[in-house]
Write a protein that holds these residues in place. Structure first.
Motif, PDB file in Angstrom:
ATOM      1  N   GLU A 157     -20.823 117.361  15.722  1.00 40.10           N
ATOM      2  CA  GLU A 157     -21.595 116.827  14.603  1.00 40.10           C
ATOM      3  C   GLU A 157     -22.375 115.610  15.074  1.00 40.10           C
ATOM      4  O   GLU A 157     -21.910 114.869  15.950  1.00 40.10           O
ATOM      5  CB  GLU A 157     -20.669 116.418  13.443  1.00 40.10           C
ATOM      6  CG  GLU A 157     -20.136 117.583  12.642  1.00 40.10           C
ATOM      7  CD  GLU A 157     -19.427 117.117  11.387  1.00 40.10           C
ATOM      8  OE1 GLU A 157     -19.327 115.883  11.172  1.00 40.10           O
ATOM      9  OE2 GLU A 157     -18.955 117.974  10.622  1.00 40.10           O
ATOM     10  N   PRO A 158     -23.575 115.380  14.538  1.00 43.26           N
ATOM     11  CA  PRO A 158     -24.362 114.205  14.958  1.00 43.26           C
ATOM     12  C   PRO A 158     -23.688 112.910  14.526  1.00 43.26           C
ATOM     13  O   PRO A 158     -22.968 112.867  13.524  1.00 43.26           O
ATOM     14  CB  PRO A 158     -25.706 114.409  14.270  1.00 43.26           C
ATOM     15  CG  PRO A 158     -25.415 115.308  13.101  1.00 43.26           C
ATOM     16  CD  PRO A 158     -24.293 116.206  13.539  1.00 43.26           C
ATOM     17  N   GLY A 193     -29.748 112.373  14.283  1.00 41.04           N
ATOM     18  CA  GLY A 193     -29.297 113.588  14.948  1.00 41.04           C
ATOM     19  C   GLY A 193     -28.752 113.309  16.331  1.00 41.04           C
ATOM     20  O   GLY A 193     -28.454 112.173  16.704  1.00 41.04           O
ATOM     21  N   LEU A 194     -28.632 114.360  17.112  1.00 38.96           N
ATOM     22  CA  LEU A 194     -28.084 114.247  18.456  1.00 38.96           C
ATOM     23  C   LEU A 194     -29.133 113.690  19.413  1.00 38.96           C
ATOM     24  O   LEU A 194     -30.321 114.019  19.298  1.00 38.96           O
ATOM     25  CB  LEU A 194     -27.623 115.625  18.946  1.00 38.96           C
ATOM     26  CG  LEU A 194     -26.488 116.274  18.144  1.00 38.96           C
ATOM     27  CD1 LEU A 194     -26.258 117.692  18.625  1.00 38.96           C
ATOM     28  CD2 LEU A 194     -25.206 115.454  18.290  1.00 38.96           C
ATOM     29  N   ALA A 251     -22.066 111.452  19.648  1.00 40.61           N
ATOM     30  CA  ALA A 251     -21.786 112.573  18.739  1.00 40.61           C
ATOM     31  C   ALA A 251     -20.307 112.522  18.368  1.00 40.61           C
ATOM     32  O   ALA A 251     -19.529 111.720  18.914  1.00 40.61           O
ATOM     33  CB  ALA A 251     -22.138 113.905  19.392  1.00 40.61           C
ATOM     34  N   VAL A 281     -25.819 120.928  17.196  1.00 43.41           N
ATOM     35  CA  VAL A 281     -25.096 120.748  15.938  1.00 43.41           C
ATOM     36  C   VAL A 281     -24.376 122.041  15.567  1.00 43.41           C
ATOM     37  O   VAL A 281     -24.982 123.118  15.540  1.00 43.41           O
ATOM     38  CB  VAL A 281     -26.056 120.322  14.817  1.00 43.41           C
ATOM     39  CG1 VAL A 281     -25.314 120.256  13.483  1.00 43.41           C
ATOM     40  CG2 VAL A 281     -26.684 118.979  15.137  1.00 43.41           C
ATOM     41  N   SER A 293     -27.978 116.972  28.160  1.00 40.79           N
ATOM     42  CA  SER A 293     -27.388 117.000  26.825  1.00 40.79           C
ATOM     43  C   SER A 293     -27.116 118.455  26.470  1.00 40.79           C
ATOM     44  O   SER A 293     -28.045 119.237  26.264  1.00 40.79           O
ATOM     45  CB  SER A 293     -28.336 116.363  25.795  1.00 40.79           C
ATOM     46  OG  SER A 293     -27.820 116.495  24.481  1.00 40.79           O
TER      47      SER A 293
END
Length: 369
Positions: free
Chosen positions: A98-99, A104-105, A119, A208, A204
């Motif tokens: 989840e972010p 967000g991520l 995260a 999500v 990365s």
């Protein structure tokens, strides 16, 4: 008089006849002028290249001089992460990504600070049992105590301990504090994925909703000012004679410092570690990029340095250079050369000091027929 008249008449008739069928001497003269102004290969193997053609091809020459330079070995290598200034972020529990914030991520290439939460990993059940949570918190607390004592001891010895060891200890303390906050703060058992060091995200692998397993690699962080390269030596290398190294990056030679070599073979080869610390050095090449490392030894060799762009090959697949013997005349010379610094080579045979060698446009000259 009659005989003289007959002789004159024959000479005039001969001048009136064409030299060859279909054209006259005037056409031959024009053709000779055209060919004389065009690049061409002469019968002796040299090339005639007029000044106008040289300017069009961008031909540049360099007068070579003899020098004594370090002997160089060319080894294959690859870019690796600096183990002191880089870090990996892995999941410790199975769960769902989840972010960590409204943005967000973080994407690969983003800059992060040490201790940033990148995260969350949410367990599939939605919470960890209280007993497991208490045991994990106790384990993290014990590890934090040890890490803080180690950091305090290193800070007391700051004058004799490398700064990279102190930075690594600080990173470990920050990571443990972040995990304790995640577990002990009543966050439904979520695990915080914390940046162990500050730098740039080299990779990365988070999406999500992605389901991850323990020890799975989620993020990689590198120091943008640190470049580490691992060269592979399949033949014996005198480690005591290794002075430095270089690697070619975007047409320029980047110097490398020799860190050391392990005493264990890997796939029948000996790894040699080199590094460079400079602004933006870590962003010059991506992790895993294969490179050619020019390892310089303390022993020296005599020769004439030349840009690698001066080298070409003839029809016999010999390495040659083009030497300017006259303002519009070029001759091919077969040479012997050794690697120098990734951008230049060292010519050890086939040239004489003072020769003017083509260092730009050699490939275009070689195409003249």
């Amino acid at each position: 008089m009659k005989a003289i008249w007959i002789l004159l008449s024959g000479m005039l008739a001969a001048q009136a006849l064409p030299a060859h069928e279909g054209h006259d001497h005037g056409d031959e003269a024009k053709a000779a002028v055209v060919n004389g102004n065009a690049p061409q290969r002469l019968p002796d193997g040299t090339l005639f290249v007029p000044k106008s053609a040289q300017r069009g091809m961008g031909v540049l020459t360099l007068k070579v001089q003899a020098e004594t330079l370090p002997k160089t070995l060319e080894l294959p290598g690859r870019v690796i992460m600096d183990p002191h200034l880089g870090g990996r972020v892995q999941a410790m529990i199975p769960g769902r990504i989840e972010p960590a914030g409204a943005h967000g991520l973080p994407a690969a290439g983003s800059r992060v600070k040490k201790g940033d939460i990148l995260a969350w990993v949410v367990p599939a059940s939605g919470a960890i049992e209280r007993s497991n949570q208490a045991a994990l918190l106790a384990e993290l607390k014990a590890g934090l105590g040890l890490a803080e004592r180690r950091l305090a001891r290193l800070q007391e010895l700051a004058d004799t301990v490398p700064k990279k060891d102190i930075d690594a200890a600080e990173s470990e303390v920050a990571s443990l504090k972040g995990r304790m906050a995640a577990v002990g703060g009543g966050l439904s058992g979520r695990e915080a994925l914390v940046a162990p060091v500050g730098g740039v995200l080299a990779a990365s692998n988070a999406v999500v909703g992605q389901v991850v397993e323990p020890k799975e690699l989620i993020f990689e962080v590198i120091d943008p000012d640190s470049l580490h390269i691992e060269a592979t030596a399949f033949d014996s290398v005198p480690l005591g004679d290794v002075a430095a190294a270089t690697v070619a990056v975007s047409g320029r030679s980047v110097p490398l410092a020799f860190v050391g070599a392990p005493r264990r073979l890997r796939e029948q080869a000996l790894p040699l570690i080199f590094e460079n610390h400079a602004a933006g050095a870590g962003l010059a090449l991506p992790l895993g990029q294969p490179v050619k490392v020019q390892v310089q030894l303390k022993t020296t060799v005599a020769g004439m340095p030349l840009p690698a762009t001066a080298l070409a090959r003839n029809t016999a697949n010999q390495v040659i250079v083009w030497v300017k013997t006259a303002p519009e005349r070029f001759a091919a010379r077969a040479i012997r050369s050794e690697p120098l610094d990734g951008v230049r080579v060292l010519v050890t045979g086939g040239l004489e000091p003072g020769d003017r060698v083509v260092v730009q446009g050699a490939s275009l000259i070689a195409q003249i027929r």
